[in-house]
Design a protein around this motif. Structure first.
Motif, PDB file in Angstrom:
ATOM      1  N   PHE A 140      18.575  18.682  13.306  1.00 11.14           N
ATOM      2  CA  PHE A 140      18.036  18.268  12.014  1.00 11.14           C
ATOM      3  C   PHE A 140      16.796  19.143  12.530  1.00 11.14           C
ATOM      4  O   PHE A 140      16.300  19.687  13.273  1.00 11.14           O
ATOM      5  N   SER A 141      16.189  19.476  11.240  1.00 12.10           N
ATOM      6  CA  SER A 141      15.436  21.049  11.217  1.00 12.10           C
ATOM      7  C   SER A 141      14.250  19.986  11.075  1.00 12.10           C
ATOM      8  O   SER A 141      13.199  19.853  10.330  1.00 12.10           O
ATOM      9  N   LEU A 142      13.126  20.959  12.709  1.00  7.87           N
ATOM     10  CA  LEU A 142      12.060  20.657  12.271  1.00  7.87           C
ATOM     11  C   LEU A 142      11.226  21.781  11.733  1.00  7.87           C
ATOM     12  O   LEU A 142       9.411  21.612  11.658  1.00  7.87           O
ATOM     13  N   THR A 143      11.335  22.738  11.286  1.00 11.23           N
ATOM     14  CA  THR A 143      10.669  24.024  10.864  1.00 11.23           C
ATOM     15  C   THR A 143      10.938  24.378   9.518  1.00 11.23           C
ATOM     16  O   THR A 143      12.652  24.637   9.004  1.00 11.23           O
ATOM     17  N   ALA A 144      10.086  24.930   8.991  1.00 10.64           N
ATOM     18  CA  ALA A 144      10.673  24.689   7.075  1.00 10.64           C
ATOM     19  C   ALA A 144      11.313  25.542   6.797  1.00 10.64           C
ATOM     20  O   ALA A 144      12.666  25.593   6.101  1.00 10.64           O
ATOM     21  N   SER A 145      11.805  26.458   7.117  1.00  9.35           N
ATOM     22  CA  SER A 145      11.844  27.859   7.042  1.00  9.35           C
ATOM     23  C   SER A 145      13.337  28.744   7.634  1.00  9.35           C
ATOM     24  O   SER A 145      14.235  29.158   7.663  1.00  9.35           O
ATOM     25  N   THR A 146      13.760  27.166   8.379  1.00  9.97           N
ATOM     26  CA  THR A 146      14.923  27.877   9.586  1.00  9.97           C
ATOM     27  C   THR A 146      16.052  28.306   8.893  1.00  9.97           C
ATOM     28  O   THR A 146      16.621  26.804   8.619  1.00  9.97           O
ATOM     29  N   LEU A 147      16.584  29.318   9.205  1.00 14.18           N
ATOM     30  CA  LEU A 147      18.288  28.880   8.604  1.00 14.18           C
ATOM     31  C   LEU A 147      19.705  28.120   9.584  1.00 14.18           C
ATOM     32  O   LEU A 147      19.058  29.061  11.139  1.00 14.18           O
ATOM     33  N   PHE A 148      20.264  27.963   8.829  1.00 10.03           N
ATOM     34  CA  PHE A 148      21.058  27.060  10.065  1.00 10.03           C
ATOM     35  C   PHE A 148      22.928  27.787   9.757  1.00 10.03           C
ATOM     36  O   PHE A 148      22.829  27.942   8.061  1.00 10.03           O
ATOM     37  N   THR A 149      23.464  27.551  10.939  1.00  4.06           N
ATOM     38  CA  THR A 149      24.761  28.666  10.688  1.00  4.06           C
ATOM     39  C   THR A 149      25.538  27.715  11.356  1.00  4.06           C
ATOM     40  O   THR A 149      25.656  28.194  12.174  1.00  4.06           O
ATOM     41  N   THR A 150      26.906  26.649  10.902  1.00  2.00           N
ATOM     42  CA  THR A 150      27.248  25.579  12.100  1.00  2.00           C
ATOM     43  C   THR A 150      29.020  26.577  11.961  1.00  2.00           C
ATOM     44  O   THR A 150      28.953  27.095  10.899  1.00  2.00           O
ATOM     45  N   LEU A 168      16.019  25.804  20.131  1.00  2.00           N
ATOM     46  CA  LEU A 168      15.081  26.486  19.898  1.00  2.00           C
ATOM     47  C   LEU A 168      15.755  27.853  19.804  1.00  2.00           C
ATOM     48  O   LEU A 168      15.113  28.775  19.224  1.00  2.00           O
ATOM     49  N   LYS A 169      17.031  28.127  19.956  1.00  2.00           N
ATOM     50  CA  LYS A 169      17.596  29.342  19.506  1.00  2.00           C
ATOM     51  C   LYS A 169      19.076  28.572  19.370  1.00  2.00           C
ATOM     52  O   LYS A 169      19.743  27.882  20.088  1.00  2.00           O
ATOM     53  N   SER A 170      20.180  30.308  18.609  1.00  2.00           N
ATOM     54  CA  SER A 170      21.450  29.176  18.706  1.00  2.00           C
ATOM     55  C   SER A 170      22.259  29.293  19.943  1.00  2.00           C
ATOM     56  O   SER A 170      21.952  29.575  20.711  1.00  2.00           O
ATOM     57  N   SER A 171      22.643  28.681  19.540  1.00  2.00           N
ATOM     58  CA  SER A 171      23.096  27.341  21.365  1.00  2.00           C
ATOM     59  C   SER A 171      24.667  26.586  20.832  1.00  2.00           C
ATOM     60  O   SER A 171      25.564  26.210  19.395  1.00  2.00           O
ATOM     61  N   VAL A 172      25.570  26.468  21.721  1.00  2.00           N
ATOM     62  CA  VAL A 172      27.304  26.813  21.941  1.00  2.00           C
ATOM     63  C   VAL A 172      27.359  24.656  22.610  1.00  2.00           C
ATOM     64  O   VAL A 172      26.830  24.954  23.464  1.00  2.00           O
ATOM     65  N   TYR A 173      27.791  24.039  21.584  1.00  2.00           N
ATOM     66  CA  TYR A 173      28.238  22.284  22.442  1.00  2.00           C
ATOM     67  C   TYR A 173      29.246  22.176  23.072  1.00  2.00           C
ATOM     68  O   TYR A 173      29.952  21.954  22.153  1.00  2.00           O
ATOM     69  N   GLU A 174      28.938  21.540  24.077  1.00  2.00           N
ATOM     70  CA  GLU A 174      30.512  20.595  24.971  1.00  2.00           C
ATOM     71  C   GLU A 174      30.871  19.324  23.229  1.00  2.00           C
ATOM     72  O   GLU A 174      29.491  18.908  22.681  1.00  2.00           O
ATOM     73  N   PHE A 203      30.987  23.138  19.608  1.00  2.00           N
ATOM     74  CA  PHE A 203      30.558  23.866  18.488  1.00  2.00           C
ATOM     75  C   PHE A 203      29.558  24.467  18.717  1.00  2.00           C
ATOM     76  O   PHE A 203      29.097  24.673  19.409  1.00  2.00           O
ATOM     77  N   THR A 204      28.565  25.281  17.498  1.00  2.00           N
ATOM     78  CA  THR A 204      27.811  26.435  17.463  1.00  2.00           C
ATOM     79  C   THR A 204      26.829  25.328  16.464  1.00  2.00           C
ATOM     80  O   THR A 204      27.006  25.432  15.403  1.00  2.00           O
ATOM     81  N   VAL A 205      25.675  25.391  16.698  1.00  2.00           N
ATOM     82  CA  VAL A 205      24.685  26.064  15.505  1.00  2.00           C
ATOM     83  C   VAL A 205      23.756  27.349  15.728  1.00  2.00           C
ATOM     84  O   VAL A 205      22.788  27.431  16.804  1.00  2.00           O
TER      85      VAL A 205
END
Lengths: 213, 213
Positions: free
Chosen positions: B157-167, B141-147, B195-197
């Motif tokens: 996977f984006s489940l909402t139409a207008s969300t912008l992603f940067t990795t 639901l918010k920007s996160s860092v993943y092991e 990595f970060t999403v």
């Protein structure tokens, strides 16, 4: 009315779970031509059939099979698309635009989700249906009537945010409603020999389970 | 940083494919409590463990098991939700808000898609992770860092139409982009130990495969 299974005799076999349900297996046996995505070749041979074309980045097929099938090997190096999409493009280039997809689910779930969403992209230039071991997915770009049977499990997935849905002949009717999450159109059931899914355009998927015997 | 697998010891076992991969099975064995969705009870018994609670509409559990487990049977007649959601609500009512979901994929693909999309709804009031035989799905639901590990397969996977992603730290970087179809964020790969999403809010899912040995 869209039949439960359409007689589309160009088959694209993806490298997910090979079908084991009698219905997809029977249709595969009557294929006019089979395009194997890369590593799916081995599974088709194991099933007792030969590929007509092998398409993909060819990173998951053995050197032995590459040599054996070299005349029907079509490498597509494109990094932007997966092997299923490469095979669909191959079909379009050859003018085969009525396509049954098998083996595109099972294995990694992220691949399954991607492949299902891709159906609606393919629908812009082909007619496709995707058979699994449980039922049939078809992409829907406009209002459609579906062949059905009373009690058939039906799920509808909206892939575009603002599309409005109205259904007829389903146990849980949808009336001029946006489906904001993929679970909202699942677990529905047909009341009769056909049902209707009306939309205001956009992209959606309709799933119907096979008849139980 | 979100570990590959979080130590959430309340387990909800759905009635899809019972896990056979060593990682989800090992975690299940260390559960503090197991809530079985209805028909999953039989599979858990077959695995050699007992349910602590059985939740659902109880239409797919045998009368014998209903009698045997009557003290831990919690029928939820709600037609609007599936058995997985009923079990999650049961957990929330009991204050168990760190939940590992198993058995929610495989079988009918429409159920798989619905269950995966539901994760982001659950994320509003719980912490959930969903383990399959291939990897881990978590809602974001918010920007996160993943092991991660270098070479790990990753799908977003984006489940909402207008969300912008940067990795960051993925082989195919995404820069301030909307993902308009579920396939667009698949088939990515981690470059490093994390990595970060980053997103502008909305609902999304992140899949990481298990480490191969």
């Amino acid at each position: 009315m869209i039949p439960l299974i359409q007689n589309f005799k160009t088959f694209v076999l993806a490298d997910g779970d090979f079908p084991c349900h009698a219905i997809p297996c029977a249709f595969l046996k009557n294929a006019d031509r089979i395009i194997c995505c890369d590593g799916a070749t081995e599974k088709l041979l194991h099933f007792g059939m030969n590929p007509d074309y092998i398409v993909g980045d060819l990173d998951s097929i053995s050197n032995e099979l590459k040599t054996r099938f070299s005349p029907i090997l079509f490498p597509y190096p494109d990094q932007e698309t997966n092997d299923l999409t490469k095979s669909i493009h191959f079909c379009i280039e050859h003018g085969w635009t009525e396509i049954t997809i098998l083996g595109a689910t099972g294995k990694r779930e992220d691949h399954t989700m991607g492949n299902l969403a891709l159906l609606t992209d393919y629908a812009e230039s082909t007619q496709v249906q995707l058979l699994t071991d449980y039922g049939v997915f078809v992409p829907q770009l406009k209002s459609s009537v579906y062949e059905s049977y009373a009690g058939q499990q039906v799920s509808i997935f909206s892939l575009t945010a603002s599309t409005l849905f109205t259904t007829r002949n389903l146990v849980y009717p949808i009336e001029n409603r946006v489906l904001t999450s993929w679970w909202q159109g699942t677990l529905n059931e047909s009341l009769a020999g056909c049902f209707t899914v009306e939309t205001t355009g956009g992209k959606s998927l309709v799933f119907r389970e096979y008849q139980k015997y």
